[in-house]
Design an enzyme around this catalytic site. Structure first.
Site, short mmCIF file in Angstrom:
data_model
loop_
_atom_site.label_atom_id
_atom_site.label_comp_id
_atom_site.label_asym_id
_atom_site.label_seq_id
_atom_site.Cartn_x
_atom_site.Cartn_y
_atom_site.Cartn_z
N LYS A 31 -30.11 -143.25 -18.66
CA LYS A 31 -28.86 -142.52 -18.49
C LYS A 31 -28.23 -142.89 -17.15
CE LYS A 31 -30.98 -138.61 -19.34
NZ LYS A 31 -31.26 -137.16 -19.53
N ARG B 58 -34.08 -142.86 -8.75
CA ARG B 58 -35.52 -142.74 -8.54
C ARG B 58 -36.05 -143.79 -7.56
NH1 ARG B 58 -38.33 -140.95 -14.15
NH2 ARG B 58 -39.87 -140.23 -12.63
N ASP C 40 -26.17 -149.92 -31.12
CA ASP C 40 -27.43 -150.34 -30.49
C ASP C 40 -27.61 -151.85 -30.59
OD1 ASP C 40 -28.56 -147.84 -29.63
OD2 ASP C 40 -28.91 -147.35 -31.72
#
Length: 405
Positions: free
Chosen positions: A97, A104, A169
């Site tokens: 996302k 992080r 996708d």
């Protein structure tokens, strides 16, 4: 770099690709690389395997030829192992996302500190930047289709409908593949890495471009199809014959002239509405559009698919039967090109599905392995980048890695 055990084949032999992503989009990119000869490492969560594994058959296709690494890439020694792996990686693909990796602590700059030549492909629903309202939202196939203007163009006149299976996708995965290869080509020229921001909705925006251009440059909104027929042009789309369905494209001067003779409309050729040299019949703008549809429907309804195919082949009109899934593997073209193939799964079963595409003449792709189990290659991959048995055991003991049971 010492490569993992695998055969040497394909145009991408010697290239190392690593991907972190679940389900379809990013793994489809990885699969393409793997089938073209690259060494592809699939990173999975230690505690939870890729959710695609719950499917009974599809993963055997989508995860063939891969090496499975189960590693916590965001925590402590797991992060260190991941960054060490990046030192020997040519292309890294991640799907998350928005800028989840950067949040992080794994930024492009951190990755380039370990490998200045690394190609990084970020795949997300809404991109790495933009408004907070969208950037960090989760996205799947239908989300990207809906937000891009692609979905609203598909379906029937009464209701929009997302094209399946999972169109966004696959388009996004293939975009990641081609973009990463373009970047790798440049890196080998300059020695400088690249970061690619692939927003699924932008991929689908581009895929839906054909009719959108009429709106952006004139305000015209194309109607959706009616019963599978092209919204603009008569003789194009899905049609019913006496024994099933075909698709056809009535395009070209000669094709229209000859087809109109067959369906009883030769008299309209050369009129102001259908002048000589007409290559397409507009369904709405041409007064004869509805009549062409009526006559064509009536003619097709009295002929079998085989009869229509034979006649249209004579007239050089593009046409194909709408094949059912059971009809595919017995079709002579499928047989001649080996479009459907078989391979062995890791537990010794035979799996059948689509063969490698496209077909490279001089450096063909190859299926050399079925889908690996969760953590199957963790130990081999870690050893490949310099970890000892004791190091690996320590990572496993801390819950930062998983090896095959």
């Amino acid at each position: 770099m010492n490569h993992l055990p695998m055969p040497t084949f394909g145009p991408l032999a010697g290239v190392r690709v690593v991907f972190s992503g679940i389900e379809i989009a990013a793994p489809f990119a990885g699969q393409m690389f793997a089938e073209w000869g690259a060494e592809v490492i699939w990173i999975e969560n230690v505690a939870w395997a890729d959710t695609i594994r719950v499917q009974p058959n599809y993963p055997q296709l989508s995860r063939r030829n891969l090496h499975a690494l189960s590693l916590n890439i965001f925590k402590d020694e797991g992060r260190e192992a991941f960054l060490k792996l990046m030192e020997t990686t040519d292309i890294f693909i991640e799907a998350s996302k928005g800028p989840a990796f950067a949040r992080r602590g794994i930024t492009d700059e951190v990755l380039w500190e370990h490998n200045p030549k690394l190609v990084i492909a970020h795949l997300s629903g809404f991109g790495q930047y933009g408004t907070e309202e969208y950037t960090n939202l989760p996205a799947y196939n239908t989300i990207a289709q809906a937000f891009s203007g692609y979905l609203i163009q598909n379906g029937d006149v009464d209701q929009p409908m997302p094209p399946f299976p999972y169109t966004a996708d696959y388009f996004s995965g293939m975009t990641a593949t081609t973009a990463a290869l373009a970047a790798l080509h440049k890196v080998r020229e300059t020695g400088k890495g690249e970061s690619i921001d692939i927003a699924m909705y932008e991929v689908m925006l581009r895929m839906g471009q054909y009719f959108m251009m009429d709106y952006f440059n004139g305000g015209e909104i194309c109607p959706r199809m009616t019963k599978g027929k092209d919204p603009y042009y008569a003789g194009c789309g899905l049609y019913k014959c006496a024994d099933g369905y075909i698709v056809m494209e009535l395009v070209g001067i000669t094709q229209i002239n000859e087809c109109f003779k067959d369906i009883g409309l030769a008299h309209i050729l050369g009129t102001p509405e259908a002048p000589e040299g007409t290559q397409l019949i507009h369904r709405v703008e041409c007064p004869y559009g509805p009549l062409v549809e009526e006559k064509l429907d009536a003619w097709l309804a009295t002929h079998t698919i085989a009869e229509v195919q034979a006649r249209f082949a004579e007239l050089n009109i593009a046409c194909a039967k709408v094949l059912t899934i059971p009809e595919l593997e017995g079709n002579p073209q499928y047989v001649a090109r080996e479009s459907i193939t078989q391979w062995q799964t890791m537990d010794g079963r035979t799996c059948k599905g689509p063969n490698i595409m496209p077909k490279f003449k001089n450096n063909p792709g190859k299926i050399w392995r079925g889908m690996p189990s969760h953590g199957m290659d963790t130990a081999a991959i870690l050893k490949n980048i310099g970890y000892s048995e004791a190091d690996i055991k320590e990572l496993v003991g801390k819950g930062l890695a998983k090896v095959e049971d």
